[in-house]
Write an enzyme that holds these catalytic residues in place. Structure first.
Site, PDB file in Angstrom:
ATOM      1  N   ASP A 117      -8.410  -2.117  -0.489  1.00 55.43           N
ATOM      2  CA  ASP A 117      -9.204  -0.898  -0.313  1.00 55.43           C
ATOM      3  C   ASP A 117      -9.424  -0.096  -1.607  1.00 55.43           C
ATOM      4  O   ASP A 117     -10.288   0.764  -1.647  1.00 55.43           O
ATOM      5  CB  ASP A 117      -8.526   0.029   0.706  1.00 55.43           C
ATOM      6  CG  ASP A 117      -8.326  -0.643   2.054  1.00 55.43           C
ATOM      7  OD1 ASP A 117      -9.055  -1.608   2.335  1.00 55.43           O
ATOM      8  OD2 ASP A 117      -7.448  -0.209   2.813  1.00 55.43           O
ATOM      9  N   GLY A 119       1.978   3.172   2.343  1.00 55.77           N
ATOM     10  CA  GLY A 119       3.065   3.172   3.321  1.00 55.77           C
ATOM     11  C   GLY A 119       4.284   2.425   2.774  1.00 55.77           C
ATOM     12  O   GLY A 119       5.401   2.951   2.770  1.00 55.77           O
ATOM     13  N   SER A 120       4.052   1.230   2.263  1.00 56.34           N
ATOM     14  CA  SER A 120       5.146   0.409   1.731  1.00 56.34           C
ATOM     15  C   SER A 120       5.848   1.110   0.574  1.00 56.34           C
ATOM     16  O   SER A 120       7.079   1.066   0.456  1.00 56.34           O
ATOM     17  CB  SER A 120       4.599  -0.924   1.232  1.00 56.34           C
ATOM     18  OG  SER A 120       3.902  -1.569   2.266  1.00 56.34           O
ATOM     19  N   GLY A 123       0.815  -1.210   0.000  1.00 59.98           N
ATOM     20  CA  GLY A 123       0.000   0.000   0.000  1.00 59.98           C
ATOM     21  C   GLY A 123       0.849   1.260   0.000  1.00 59.98           C
ATOM     22  O   GLY A 123       2.060   1.192  -0.239  1.00 59.98           O
TER      23      GLY A 123
HETATM   24  P1  ADP Z   1       0.601  -0.222   3.616  1.00 57.88           P
HETATM   25  O1  ADP Z   1       1.772  -0.465   2.739  1.00 57.88           O
HETATM   26  O2  ADP Z   1      -0.467  -1.253   3.426  1.00 57.88           O
HETATM   27  O3  ADP Z   1       0.096   1.201   3.532  1.00 57.88           O
HETATM   28  P2  ADP Z   1       1.921   0.358   6.181  1.00 57.88           P
HETATM   29  O4  ADP Z   1       1.616   1.802   6.123  1.00 57.88           O
HETATM   30  O5  ADP Z   1       1.745  -0.357   7.480  1.00 57.88           O
HETATM   31  O6  ADP Z   1       1.063  -0.505   5.129  1.00 57.88           O
HETATM   32  O7  ADP Z   1       3.419   0.158   5.700  1.00 57.88           O
HETATM   33  C1  ADP Z   1       4.024  -1.105   5.646  1.00 57.88           C
HETATM   34  C2  ADP Z   1       5.482  -1.004   6.038  1.00 57.88           C
HETATM   35  O8  ADP Z   1       6.166  -0.131   5.147  1.00 57.88           O
HETATM   36  C3  ADP Z   1       5.726  -0.411   7.424  1.00 57.88           C
HETATM   37  O9  ADP Z   1       5.610  -1.360   8.446  1.00 57.88           O
HETATM   38  C4  ADP Z   1       7.154   0.091   7.283  1.00 57.88           C
HETATM   39  O10 ADP Z   1       8.080  -0.961   7.428  1.00 57.88           O
HETATM   40  C5  ADP Z   1       7.190   0.576   5.844  1.00 57.88           C
HETATM   41  N1  ADP Z   1       6.920   2.026   5.795  1.00 57.88           N
HETATM   42  C6  ADP Z   1       5.721   2.651   5.800  1.00 57.88           C
HETATM   43  N2  ADP Z   1       5.871   3.996   5.766  1.00 57.88           N
HETATM   44  C7  ADP Z   1       7.203   4.228   5.747  1.00 57.88           C
HETATM   45  C8  ADP Z   1       8.021   5.397   5.719  1.00 57.88           C
HETATM   46  N3  ADP Z   1       7.485   6.619   5.696  1.00 57.88           N
HETATM   47  N4  ADP Z   1       9.359   5.239   5.706  1.00 57.88           N
HETATM   48  C9  ADP Z   1       9.921   4.022   5.715  1.00 57.88           C
HETATM   49  N5  ADP Z   1       9.208   2.880   5.741  1.00 57.88           N
HETATM   50  C10 ADP Z   1       7.884   2.966   5.767  1.00 57.88           C
END
Ligand code: ADP
Length: 366
Positions: free
Chosen positions: A152, A106-107, A104
């Site tokens: 989503d 965040g990743s 997503g």
């Molecule tokens: P998604 O990818 O589904 O949005 P998350 O937001 O939980 O899920 O992000 C997954 C993982 O990606 C986090 O646990 C972290 O390891 C990494 N990550 C997310 N945001 C950042 C960021 N700003 N900087 C570095 N790594 C991040």
């Protein structure tokens, strides 16, 4: 010969295995070496057994498997520089300089940050004598490509994320089941669906099942919605409908940003319409199960495109996010797509709902 790795990260979604399979096989078909990073960024930070070379047959049968077979995790360490330093070292030790992340926003944010820091990370690894200059010399740049895996459908700049149509199908199936029992007893059901800040699953499942009323975060209902909802439902009942379905997105809010909970909606239906009402929270049923045909196709075509993007990447290119735009597989600047996505959450927070809908590319008349 390049070494290209793929990983899944963040929440799992049906179709992620299809993406991994496509990346592994097209990497091999183009004459390069394929790797999987297990357990998301956790695997990148820890290295060792969590980074595995993949052969053609290792991903056999993966198209029809739900979840993600290479695991996913939320990794706090990767958010901090020491975690990313360890990750860079592990990639260099394995000879990997192309990374495809399926996850997503965040990743994908994490992936782009990692790419931007790459040169500095390698310099620091040499300065601290974790690696020798000779070891890092072949790794001038890290190429990354993003695949969007999310049930989503919450990413801007792409029409569909991998997993969204599978989840939608599962929700529709569940609502069909509920419909039968609801009609038998002339009951009302308030059904809560996933989606975080995104109302796509709620709207599309509502449209697909003929729901009576839908609550989503991007377009809160007007003040006094309780009356509007009850009038609508009464009208439908007078037309002979024997059941009532209200769909509530998990992030549903009113115009003052207060949560609209399924229980509150149920109370309104009971008090005002005297309907025998139940709440059903579909929960993780929406995430599980196998991918529908659309997600198998999407993940396969996008996985192939991601490998092509890595192999042909020029240092000055922004990191691509593989998208689908009007039924064509496309490449979009990853950073911009993530920024737009974050803009939706910001717009909702500042009560600029028109902007939220605009950024979702979903303007429509009242
Ligand atoms: P998604 O990818 O589904 O949005 P998350 O937001 O939980 O899920 O992000 C997954 C993982 O990606 C986090 O646990 C972290 O390891 C990494 N990550 C997310 N945001 C950042 C960021 N700003 N900087 C570095 N790594 C991040």
């Amino acid at each position: 010969k390049r070494k290209i790795a793929v990983m899944t990260s963040g929440g799992d979604s049906p179709g992620m295995n299809g993406a991994v399979r496509a990346v592994v096989r097209s990497t091999i078909a183009l004459g390069h070496e394929a790797y999987c990073i297990y357990e998301g960024y956790e695997g990148l930070v820890k290295g060792g057994d969590l980074i595995k070379r993949m052969a053609w047959e290792d991903v056999r049968g993966w198209l029809s498997e739900g979840g993600t077979l290479i695991g996913t995790a939320r990794c706090a360490e990767f958010r901090e520089r020491p975690g990313r330093l360890a990750a860079a070292k592990n990639l260099v030790l394995n000879g990997i300089d192309g990374l495809i992340v399926c996850g997503g926003d965040g990743s994908l944010t994490g992936a782009d940050l990692f790419r931007q820091e790459w040169t500095g990370l390698l310099e620091e690894l040499v300065e601290t004598e974790e690696l020798t200059p000779d070891q890092v010399a072949p790794f001038k740049t890290l190429n990354i490509a993003g695949l969007v895996g999310s049930i989503d459908n919450d990413m801007s700049s792409t029409d569909a994320t991998i997993g969204a149509y599978s989840s939608l199908a599962r929700i529709c199936q569940a609502v069909d089941y509920i419909d039968m029992t609801a009609a038998s007893h002339q009951r009302a059901f308030v059904i809560e669906v996933m989606g975080r800040h995104c109302g796509w699953l709620a709207v599309m499942s509502g449209v697909s099942t003929g729901a009576d009323y839908i609550f989503i975060p991007e377009k809160p209902p007007p003040e006094g919605w309780e009356t509007q909802m009850c009038d609508t439902i009464s009208r439908h009942r007078k037309l002979g409908k024997r059941k009532t379905i209200v769909i509530v997105a998990e992030g549903a809010i009113d115009r003052n940003l207060n949560a609209i909970t399924s229980n509150y909606v149920m109370e309104v239906l009971v008090k005002r319409l005297k309907l025998d009402t139940r709440v059903t929270c579909l929960g993780h049923v929406q995430r599980g199960g196998t991918a529908v045909a659309y997600d198998r196709m999407l993940s396969t075509l996008q996985g192939v495109e991601a490998v092509k993007a890595i192999v042909k990447a020029k240092p000055e290119d922004p990191s691509p996010m593989i998208a689908i735009t009007e039924n064509k597989i496309t490449r979009k600047p990853l950073v911009e797509a993530v920024e737009m996505t974050k803009g939706v959450a910001r717009a909702i927070k500042s009560k600029d709902f028109a902007q939220a809908m605009h950024l979702r590319d979903a303007e429509f008349d009242e």
